[in-house]
Design a protein around this motif. Structure first.
Motif, PDB file in Angstrom:
ATOM      1  N   LEU A   1     -11.677 -50.918 -62.731  1.00 17.05           N
ATOM      2  CA  LEU A   1     -12.527 -50.279 -61.713  1.00 17.05           C
ATOM      3  C   LEU A   1     -12.374 -48.769 -61.751  1.00 17.05           C
ATOM      4  CD1 LEU A   1     -12.441 -52.406 -58.446  1.00 17.05           C
ATOM      5  CD2 LEU A   1     -14.438 -51.664 -59.734  1.00 17.05           C
ATOM      6  N   LEU A   2     -11.141 -48.332 -61.973  1.00 13.64           N
ATOM      7  CA  LEU A   2     -10.902 -46.882 -62.061  1.00 13.64           C
ATOM      8  C   LEU A   2     -11.649 -46.279 -63.245  1.00 13.64           C
ATOM      9  CD1 LEU A   2      -7.143 -46.256 -61.232  1.00 13.64           C
ATOM     10  CD2 LEU A   2      -9.114 -45.231 -60.143  1.00 13.64           C
ATOM     11  N   ALA A   3     -11.598 -46.980 -64.399  1.00 12.21           N
ATOM     12  CA  ALA A   3     -12.299 -46.476 -65.589  1.00 12.21           C
ATOM     13  C   ALA A   3     -13.804 -46.484 -65.334  1.00 12.21           C
ATOM     14  CB  ALA A   3     -11.970 -47.343 -66.796  1.00 12.21           C
ATOM     15  N   PHE A   4     -14.295 -47.545 -64.685  1.00 18.47           N
ATOM     16  CA  PHE A   4     -15.721 -47.718 -64.388  1.00 18.47           C
ATOM     17  C   PHE A   4     -16.218 -46.601 -63.475  1.00 18.47           C
ATOM     18  CE2 PHE A   4     -19.037 -50.122 -61.970  1.00 18.47           C
ATOM     19  CZ  PHE A   4     -19.867 -50.371 -63.043  1.00 18.47           C
ATOM     20  N   ALA A   5     -15.413 -46.301 -62.450  1.00 20.93           N
ATOM     21  CA  ALA A   5     -15.833 -45.306 -61.458  1.00 20.93           C
ATOM     22  C   ALA A   5     -15.724 -43.879 -61.988  1.00 20.93           C
ATOM     23  CB  ALA A   5     -15.000 -45.463 -60.190  1.00 20.93           C
ATOM     24  N   LYS A   6     -14.941 -43.714 -63.065  1.00 18.67           N
ATOM     25  CA  LYS A   6     -14.692 -42.366 -63.579  1.00 18.67           C
ATOM     26  C   LYS A   6     -15.953 -41.738 -64.176  1.00 18.67           C
ATOM     27  CE  LYS A   6     -12.044 -41.740 -67.143  1.00 18.67           C
ATOM     28  NZ  LYS A   6     -10.943 -42.148 -67.986  1.00 18.67           N
ATOM     29  N   TYR A   7     -16.804 -42.591 -64.805  1.00 21.69           N
ATOM     30  CA  TYR A   7     -17.998 -42.049 -65.449  1.00 21.69           C
ATOM     31  C   TYR A   7     -19.083 -41.837 -64.413  1.00 21.69           C
ATOM     32  CZ  TYR A   7     -15.658 -43.319 -69.696  1.00 21.69           C
ATOM     33  OH  TYR A   7     -14.743 -43.419 -70.694  1.00 21.69           O
ATOM     34  N   ASP A   8     -19.404 -40.603 -64.157  1.00 24.27           N
ATOM     35  CA  ASP A   8     -20.407 -40.344 -63.119  1.00 24.27           C
ATOM     36  C   ASP A   8     -21.774 -40.094 -63.747  1.00 24.27           C
ATOM     37  OD1 ASP A   8     -19.860 -38.039 -64.381  1.00 24.27           O
ATOM     38  OD2 ASP A   8     -20.096 -36.774 -62.624  1.00 24.27           O
ATOM     39  N   GLY A   9     -22.815 -40.257 -62.909  1.00 23.18           N
ATOM     40  CA  GLY A   9     -24.207 -39.915 -63.217  1.00 23.18           C
ATOM     41  C   GLY A   9     -24.589 -39.961 -64.689  1.00 23.18           C
ATOM     42  N   GLU A  10     -25.627 -39.222 -65.034  1.00 22.93           N
ATOM     43  CA  GLU A  10     -26.109 -39.230 -66.406  1.00 22.93           C
ATOM     44  C   GLU A  10     -25.730 -37.954 -67.132  1.00 22.93           C
ATOM     45  OE1 GLU A  10     -30.179 -40.616 -65.366  1.00 22.93           O
ATOM     46  OE2 GLU A  10     -28.649 -41.694 -64.287  1.00 22.93           O
ATOM     47  N   ASN A  11     -25.031 -37.076 -66.406  1.00 21.49           N
ATOM     48  CA  ASN A  11     -24.738 -35.783 -67.015  1.00 21.49           C
ATOM     49  C   ASN A  11     -23.457 -35.807 -67.817  1.00 21.49           C
ATOM     50  OD1 ASN A  11     -26.899 -34.394 -66.123  1.00 21.49           O
ATOM     51  ND2 ASN A  11     -25.949 -33.916 -64.150  1.00 21.49           N
TER      52      ASN A  11
END
Ligand code: ADP
Length: 363
Positions: free
Chosen positions: A203-213
């Motif tokens: 979940l931490l790895a998943f949440a780390k990648y933000d938006g499309e930028n």
């Protein structure tokens, strides 16, 4: 007294052909219920630079410009201004480019020669509305990611204390080989907290990648693939798996760490969901018209037709596989990463025969 007059919609028209420009201008300014104020630019670089300094409601974008190739123009605008609605102008009969335009982030496309004033006004208006909803959803999504990140982060330390305590109890307070109720409960506690730790880490790895930028750079897939195979093999030391990398792995455009994560998820799944036959995993890159298709094929347990559409849903796990450690996050995560790269994730599978996971990367 309040005015009922509509504020004009600020349109940036990026079009190098002056005849086409005049045609669009004559059509766009003819609709009374959709007043517009149009700024015209003939180059992609000029369009991008004016968008940085002035406020617009929408961009009407021709893809073939003197300083930008058709397959690059939209991406350049969408990467730089991810919240800006873009409608693509086309006179090209290139179905594939049009289809890609939508998946690369355009709200709509209009054929310059056949579009009517009414149709253009309606398309622009709805494109703005659709993008507004998308931007709103994106903001909510970001808030949810931040929330998941905080929760997962806060859970990590207390969870680690429980894991350490359970291991200490097993090692110092329980006799080795003991199989009484207390020992079994401690084992159960260790299994559950290990699963929870995996879940929290994913979940931490998943949440780390933000938006499309994120910055896209040339990524050499060959060392990434080798590195991932090494890592997965280290995890499955007893495994006799045959892993074949067929042909040359290409250099693609993307974010190396994110692509590594996708490869890691797919290769490690190929190892996890094997059956009693000797495992054979084949990794292959195929050049397509507009990019690369990378596939990871295994001869493992396969996936039923009923499960196939659901496996990339967040937390979905095939019930038959719940004995195998996992969280149901990996494929959903991989799909998101690939879609953020403008590509797609695909799977073909036959129960008891094997699966072929592939992902397309444009470029
Ligand atoms: P996890 O492996 O943590 O459960 P994933 O999201 O990676 O989560 O996969 C979701 C489900 O899809 C898995 O639980 C498994 O049932 C199925 N699956 C994924 N990859 C394969 C594969 N290569 N072969 C068979 N089943 C697979």
């Amino acid at each position: 007294m309040a005015s009922t007059r509509r504020k004009p919609c600020r349109v940036l028209l990026v079009e190098d052909d002056t005849d086409h420009r005049d045609l669009i201008l004559s059509k766009i300014s003819r609709v009374p219920w959709f007043p517009v104020k149009v700024q015209w630019e003939a180059l992609a670089s000029k369009g991008i630079s004016i968008l940085k300094s002035e406020r617009f409601d929408i961009v009407l974008l021709d893809l073939s410009l003197p300083d930008s190739r058709p397959e690059e123009t939209l991406q350049a605008f969408a990467d730089e201004f991810p919240t800006m609605p873009i409608v693509v102008l086309t006179s090209l009969a290139d179905e594939e480019l049009i289809e890609n335009a939508i998946s690369w982030g355009a709200q709509d496309f209009l054929d310059k020669s056949t579009v009517t004033s009414e149709l253009m006004a309606r398309s622009l208006r709805y494109a703005i509305k659709r993008k507004e909803s998308l931007n709103h959803l994106r903001k909510q999504n970001e808030a949810l990611r931040t929330f998941s990140h905080t929760v997962a982060h806060e859970l990590r330390s207390p969870l680690q204390s429980v894991v350490t305590a359970l291991h200490l109890i097993r090692e110092s307070a329980l006799p080795a080989g003991d199989n009484n109720t207390l020992s079994r409960l401690v084992e159960l506690g260790i299994d559950s907290t290990t699963h929870l730790t995996n879940l929290v880490n994913e979940l931490l790895a998943f949440a780390k990648y933000d938006g499309e930028n994120f910055a896209k750079e040339p990524v050499e897939l060959s060392p990434l693939v080798e590195d991932v195979i090494r890592e997965v093999r280290a995890f499955h030391v007893m495994d006799d798996a045959e892993v074949i990398v067929e042909g040359e792995m290409p250099v693609v455009k993307g974010a190396a760490l994110q692509l590594r994560q996708v490869l890691l998820n797919l290769v490690s799944n190929a190892f996890k969901y094997r059956d009693e036959r000797p495992l054979k995993v084949t990794i292959l890159a195929k050049l397509q018209k507009n990019g690369w298709l990378i596939s990871i094929k295994d001869n493992g347990v396969g996936i039923s037709e009923a499960d196939l559409p659901k496996i990339s849903n967040l937390f979905y796990r095939v019930s038959r596989d719940t004995e195998i450690p996992g969280t149901g996050i990996g494929l959903s995560f991989s799909k998101q990463i690939i879609e953020r790269h403008g590509g797609y994730l695909d799977v073909e599978s036959q129960l008891d025969e094997g699966s072929n996971f592939s992902f397309f990367l444009p470029g």
